[in-house]
Write a protein that holds these residues in place. Structure first.
Motif, mmCIF file in Angstrom:
data_model
loop_
_atom_site.group_PDB
_atom_site.id
_atom_site.type_symbol
_atom_site.label_atom_id
_atom_site.label_comp_id
_atom_site.label_asym_id
_atom_site.label_seq_id
_atom_site.Cartn_x
_atom_site.Cartn_y
_atom_site.Cartn_z
ATOM 1 N N ARG A 58 0.832 -1.198 0.000
ATOM 2 C CA ARG A 58 0.000 0.000 0.000
ATOM 3 C C ARG A 58 0.870 1.252 0.000
ATOM 4 O O ARG A 58 0.538 2.254 -0.646
ATOM 5 N N LEU A 106 -7.676 6.299 -3.807
ATOM 6 C CA LEU A 106 -8.580 5.486 -3.005
ATOM 7 C C LEU A 106 -9.348 4.483 -3.858
ATOM 8 O O LEU A 106 -9.395 3.295 -3.551
ATOM 9 N N GLU A 124 -7.012 1.769 -5.618
ATOM 10 C CA GLU A 124 -6.457 0.826 -4.650
ATOM 11 C C GLU A 124 -7.521 -0.168 -4.198
ATOM 12 O O GLU A 124 -7.239 -1.356 -4.045
ATOM 13 N N HIS A 125 -8.726 0.325 -3.989
ATOM 14 C CA HIS A 125 -9.822 -0.575 -3.621
ATOM 15 C C HIS A 125 -10.000 -1.667 -4.668
ATOM 16 O O HIS A 125 -10.112 -2.851 -4.335
ATOM 17 N N ALA A 150 -9.165 -5.560 -3.933
ATOM 18 C CA ALA A 150 -10.322 -6.445 -3.979
ATOM 19 C C ALA A 150 -10.077 -7.607 -4.935
ATOM 20 O O ALA A 150 -10.389 -8.761 -4.628
ATOM 21 N N LEU A 173 -7.683 -4.532 2.686
ATOM 22 C CA LEU A 173 -8.909 -3.948 2.164
ATOM 23 C C LEU A 173 -9.723 -3.330 3.299
ATOM 24 O O LEU A 173 -10.289 -2.239 3.164
ATOM 25 N N ASN A 174 -9.775 -4.020 4.429
ATOM 26 C CA ASN A 174 -10.514 -3.496 5.590
ATOM 27 C C ASN A 174 -9.863 -2.251 6.180
ATOM 28 O O ASN A 174 -10.550 -1.368 6.707
ATOM 29 N N ASN A 234 -8.531 0.088 4.576
ATOM 30 C CA ASN A 234 -9.065 1.183 3.779
ATOM 31 C C ASN A 234 -10.414 1.621 4.335
ATOM 32 O O ASN A 234 -10.676 2.810 4.544
ATOM 33 N N THR A 235 -11.265 0.654 4.613
ATOM 34 C CA THR A 235 -12.590 0.939 5.165
ATOM 35 C C THR A 235 -12.487 1.590 6.537
ATOM 36 O O THR A 235 -13.225 2.541 6.845
ATOM 37 N N TRP A 237 -20.219 0.399 3.245
ATOM 38 C CA TRP A 237 -18.970 0.065 2.545
ATOM 39 C C TRP A 237 -18.538 -1.370 2.827
ATOM 40 O O TRP A 237 -18.134 -2.099 1.933
ATOM 41 N N ILE A 257 -18.211 -5.053 0.271
ATOM 42 C CA ILE A 257 -17.047 -5.940 0.243
ATOM 43 C C ILE A 257 -17.465 -7.343 0.650
ATOM 44 O O ILE A 257 -17.035 -8.344 0.066
#
Length: 445
Positions: free
Chosen positions: A192, A236, A239-240, A244, A265-266, A268-269, A292, A296
């Motif tokens: 990341r 953002l 990257e998601h 994913a 991934l989480n 990010n959330t 969100w 996912i």
């Protein structure tokens, strides 16, 4: 070098059809009259470099892991990385001419090769070969820094650029070494950081090019507050999509690093949720997190249903994604006060779903070439919503994004330094999204 106008790499069909118009900024004493907009020639250049440079970091990390694992899809992953190199080289060539583009391609391909050498040496337990690969990368960064410094007529300073390139090398090697040692949490943290770092590179390089050829970019600046917002959204959203796609691959493979990839991934959330809660309170943060996280989760449900060969559960997951896109589209439409229409948003979100599901289905069936084509489309596609959404936000509150036209362009060096933060204290969608992205970027770096 003879300049030719930048050829923007073709993108997927636009995600967002906005009602956003361009707001005219007031003219103040000593300040040039200018449009407050994310849609300028220089901003397009920066977004193109955002896409190609960040995708390089993403694909490089994943390809090195595939190589270490002897994965069946290694060749297709490497081919995707090579396609990225072709597009990046074509972009440089369209600025500085075909000869410079070829020179760039040779040097860029060589540096990828040195990473491959490092992977192979690691597999063979050959410490001397690993050291040789690192030395080759050190020599490359000096040569490449001089190349770009000369091409930009010293607008990018070679020493600072070399320092930034060393950070790039450290991040990719760090991600790989941690992965080999089974420290998957650290591996994804480095990944990341590597992706995020390339957005500083694209900002510096685009600023140098726009300053070097002002007429070709209509005397616009790629480093305005509005362009910064667009770039933050680029980061953002793309990257998601990338994380994913890889988490879904890991899920169906039962890979050891699945939990770490899902946690990336989480993370990010979590960053988004913390920012929302900081602006609107705990209740608003929980509402955002629920929406969100659910979307996912529906992708995870689809992965699990595929593993169990449960067609009914697959259909249920797709239906849930369909309901999510309607709810989330309405949420953003309301936040932007209708500058983004919910119908256009829903249509774009469906494209996002189709690309990730298509990539996963192809991967699961062993059609790796199609899988990586869809993955690249999904990654690239997310630069469209960032443009549409940032345009809507800037239109909604143009006063927050006014910038004075500098008397001269800043000294742009791609060194490891923090981007200037968008300290925007505003309400509704602007506060939600701008502060979210600032905190997430700061947290990653």
């Amino acid at each position: 070098m003879k300049f030719r106008k930048l050829l923007i790499v073709p993108t997927a069909a636009a995600l967002l059809a906005t009602n956003a118009g361009l707001a005219q900024a007031d003219t103040h004493e000593g300040q040039a009259e200018m449009m407050v907009t994310v849609d300028t020639e220089a901003a397009e250049l920066r977004s193109t470099l955002d896409h190609l440079l960040s995708e390089h970091a993403f694909l490089a990390v994943e390809t090195m892991r595939k190589g270490a694992d002897g994965a069946e899809d290694f060749e297709e992953s490497a081919a995707a990385l090579n396609k990225n190199t072709e597009e990046l080289s074509n972009t440089i060539g369209s600025v500085y001419g075909e000869e410079a583009g070829q020179q760039f391609k040779t040097m860029w391909s060589e540096h990828i090769g040195y990473f491959v050498d490092y992977v192979n040496a690691t597999a063979e337990g050959d410490e001397a070969a690993k050291e040789t690969a690192l030395n080759e990368l050190a020599e490359y960064r000096e040569d490449f820094s001089n190349f770009l410094a000369q091409a930009t007529e010293q607008r990018v300073e070679a020493g600072a650029l070399a320092e930034g390139l060393q950070m790039h090398v450290n991040q990719l090697i760090g991600a790989f070494d941690a992965y080999i040692m089974g420290d998957y949490e650290t591996a994804y943290q480095y990944e990341r950081e590597a992706i995020s770092h390339m957005y500083m590179v694209s900002k510096g390089l685009s600023t140098a090019i726009a300053d070097q050829f002002p007429d070709q970019y209509n005397n616009t600046d790629p480093a305005t507050k509005a362009a910064d917002l667009r770039s933050d959204l680029n980061y953002l959203f793309s990257e998601h999509a990338g994380l994913a796609a890889m988490a879904m691959q890991n899920g169906i493979d039962g890979a050891e690093d699945f939990e770490a990839s899902a946690q990336a991934l989480n993370n990010n959330t979590e960053g988004l949720t913390e920012a929302v809660a900081g602006v609107y309170g705990e209740e608003a943060g929980q509402q955002f997190e629920a929406m969100w996280s659910e979307h996912i989760g529906y992708f995870v449900d689809y992965v699990n249903a595929t593993a169990e060969e449960d067609a009914g559960a697959q259909e249920e997951a797709l239906n849930n994604l369909d309901m999510y896109r309607e709810d989330f589209s309405e949420f953003l439409s309301t936040a932007t006060e209708g500058n983004l229409t919910s119908d256009a948003l829903a249509e774009g979100l469906q494209m996002h779903v189709d690309q990730l599901i298509g990539a996963f289905d192809a991967y699961s069936s062993g059609d790796y070439e199609v899988a990586y084509d869809h993955t690249r489309e999904a990654y690239q596609h997310m630069f469209n919503p960032s443009k549409g959404l940032s345009s809507a936000i800037v239109t909604q509150m143009p006063e927050m994004f006014k910038s004075e036209m500098p008397e001269e362009m800043p000294n742009t060096a791609m060194a490891p330094e923090q981007n200037n933060a968008l300290l925007i204290s505003i309400v509704a969608g602007i506060a939600l999204l701008s502060l979210v992205l600032f905190r997430l970027r700061a947290r990653n770096q």
